[in-house]
Design a protein around this motif. Structure first.
Motif, mmCIF file in Angstrom:
data_model
loop_
_atom_site.group_PDB
_atom_site.id
_atom_site.type_symbol
_atom_site.label_atom_id
_atom_site.label_comp_id
_atom_site.label_asym_id
_atom_site.label_seq_id
_atom_site.Cartn_x
_atom_site.Cartn_y
_atom_site.Cartn_z
ATOM 1 N N ALA A 224 3.375 -24.155 -32.090
ATOM 2 C CA ALA A 224 2.754 -24.663 -30.866
ATOM 3 C C ALA A 224 1.270 -24.308 -30.834
ATOM 4 C CB ALA A 224 3.459 -24.073 -29.645
ATOM 5 N N LYS A 230 7.311 -22.283 -31.314
ATOM 6 C CA LYS A 230 7.564 -23.359 -32.262
ATOM 7 C C LYS A 230 8.170 -24.538 -31.500
ATOM 8 C CE LYS A 230 6.851 -20.636 -35.936
ATOM 9 N NZ LYS A 230 5.779 -20.840 -36.941
ATOM 10 N N TYR A 231 8.085 -25.718 -32.127
ATOM 11 C CA TYR A 231 8.703 -26.888 -31.506
ATOM 12 C C TYR A 231 8.993 -27.945 -32.546
ATOM 13 C CZ TYR A 231 4.261 -29.409 -31.950
ATOM 14 O OH TYR A 231 3.141 -30.027 -32.457
ATOM 15 N N SER A 243 12.331 -33.076 -27.080
ATOM 16 C CA SER A 243 11.754 -31.976 -27.843
ATOM 17 C C SER A 243 12.638 -30.745 -27.676
ATOM 18 C CB SER A 243 10.340 -31.630 -27.349
ATOM 19 O OG SER A 243 9.462 -32.718 -27.469
ATOM 20 N N TYR A 245 11.675 -26.662 -27.692
ATOM 21 C CA TYR A 245 10.624 -25.651 -27.761
ATOM 22 C C TYR A 245 11.258 -24.268 -27.820
ATOM 23 C CZ TYR A 245 6.446 -28.481 -27.224
ATOM 24 O OH TYR A 245 5.411 -29.358 -27.442
ATOM 25 N N SER A 247 10.211 -19.945 -28.041
ATOM 26 C CA SER A 247 9.292 -18.803 -28.090
ATOM 27 C C SER A 247 10.134 -17.538 -28.131
ATOM 28 C CB SER A 247 8.350 -18.783 -26.879
ATOM 29 O OG SER A 247 9.038 -18.315 -25.722
ATOM 30 N N TRP A 268 1.905 -29.514 -21.834
ATOM 31 C CA TRP A 268 2.951 -28.800 -22.575
ATOM 32 C C TRP A 268 2.972 -27.309 -22.223
ATOM 33 C CZ3 TRP A 268 6.199 -32.125 -24.912
ATOM 34 C CH2 TRP A 268 5.706 -33.347 -25.403
ATOM 35 N N GLU A 269 3.119 -26.463 -23.249
ATOM 36 C CA GLU A 269 3.252 -25.018 -22.998
ATOM 37 C C GLU A 269 1.960 -24.386 -22.510
ATOM 38 O OE1 GLU A 269 1.270 -25.124 -26.873
ATOM 39 O OE2 GLU A 269 2.897 -26.314 -26.010
ATOM 40 N N TYR A 275 6.542 -22.234 -21.121
ATOM 41 C CA TYR A 275 7.663 -22.742 -21.924
ATOM 42 C C TYR A 275 8.898 -22.974 -21.057
ATOM 43 C CZ TYR A 275 5.355 -21.760 -26.390
ATOM 44 O OH TYR A 275 4.492 -21.766 -27.457
#
Length: 311
Positions: A224, A230-231, A243, A245, A247, A268-269, A275
């Motif tokens: 990310a 990560k995604y 998606s 996601y 963490s 997004w994040e 998240y």
């Protein structure tokens, strides 16, 4: 065992196999590999398969009666196939389906498996895994796996052959990953081949992988932009894009449809929401996804999507 060498051939005899001859390109490869001490003794004379290759079958002298064969074509040369890769290749259509070997059966660098590559257009391999299971890897999925470093990369060894997805269009294969988490590669004509691994694939498989709500991956696993998580993105099937996601603080959580679109529009994040911490679920007025610092709701009446912070 008895054998006699001639200028262009060798004859072998054992009480169990009788007399058989090895000659030509197959003999050259047989000798180069260590002849009967390594390959064993022939159990057939030279034969021709349905795809036009010449071959001779052998059995080892190690007391285990390990079967093998050397196949020769003018395009690929002569190469050795050992069991159980030989049996897997035969079960999957042999030269007519996978092409003929372009390598001998070779031990992998980590010495935990073995493989052969084959001449099938688009590429084909059979890998013998650390669990002594042989699996076929083909085409775009094989290319993606090779790009990642074969079995030495983060995806590890294959644990399935290539499987056709429920829609009849796509393909996928599973791998053993890093030992903690599994891994997979899914392909469709629209998305190409992408890998999914770690906690993200665990969540993906909870949704039945490419056969489920999330559809096919449209990216590999990516870091990310905030550097924390990560995604991976997915086609999302009937829900619109999707998606997953992840963490360290939140684990892997799915986001899809209108809620995902709203979160995307906010950044997004890196938005004020952070998240996702709980996937989309029912609430009295519709559906909701919980984030670290807020919520995004979809309202059944009118389809309105709204975000708001935690209080």
């Amino acid at each position: 065992m008895r054998w006699r060498e001639y200028e262009h051939a060798r004859f072998y005899w054992t009480p169990d196999t009788g007399v058989h001859i090895v000659f030509g390109g197959i003999l050259d490869r047989f000798v180069a590999l260590g002849a009967h001490d390594v390959v064993g003794v022939p159990t057939t004379d030279e034969l021709t398969d349905d795809a036009g290759a010449r071959y001779t079958e052998f059995v080892s002298l190690d007391g285990k009666e390990t079967a093998s064969a050397i196949y020769f074509t003018s395009a690929t040369g002569a190469h050795l196939l050992r069991a159980p890769i030989l049996e897997k290749w035969t079960e999957n259509g042999g030269g007519a389906a996978l092409g003929h070997p372009t390598t001998d059966t070779t031990t992998t660098p980590d010495e935990l498996g073995a493989y052969n590559h084959f001449s099938r257009p688009g590429g084909a391999s059979i890998y013998l895994t650390r669990d002594n299971e042989a699996h076929v890897v083909l085409g775009a999925i094989r290319d993606k796996w090779a790009e990642s470093g074969w079995e030495a990369g983060p995806l590890g060894y294959p644990t399935t052959d290539e499987i056709t997805a429920a829609d009849g269009r796509g393909k996928y294969a599973r791998f053993d990953g890093d030992g903690e988490f599994a891994a997979g590669i899914a392909w469709s004509p629209q998305t190409g081949a992408h890998s999914v691994r770690g906690a993200i694939i665990d969540k993906y498989l909870q949704f039945s992988g490419p056969n489920g709500l999330l559809g096919y991956p449209t990216t590999d696993e990516l870091t990310a932009p905030d550097g924390r998580g990560k995604y991976a993105h997915f086609t999302g099937g009937d829900t619109g894009a999707a998606s997953i996601y992840w963490s360290p603080q939140t684990g892997a959580v799915e986001v899809y449809g209108g809620i995902r679109a709203r979160w995307s529009a906010l950044g997004w994040e890196r938005s004020y929401l952070g998240y996702p911490v709980r996937g989309e679920h029912d609430v009295p007025w519709g559906r909701s996804t919980e984030f670290e610092l807020g919520y995004v709701d979809w309202h059944r009446d009118g389809g309105r999507v709204a975000d708001f912070p935690k209080r």
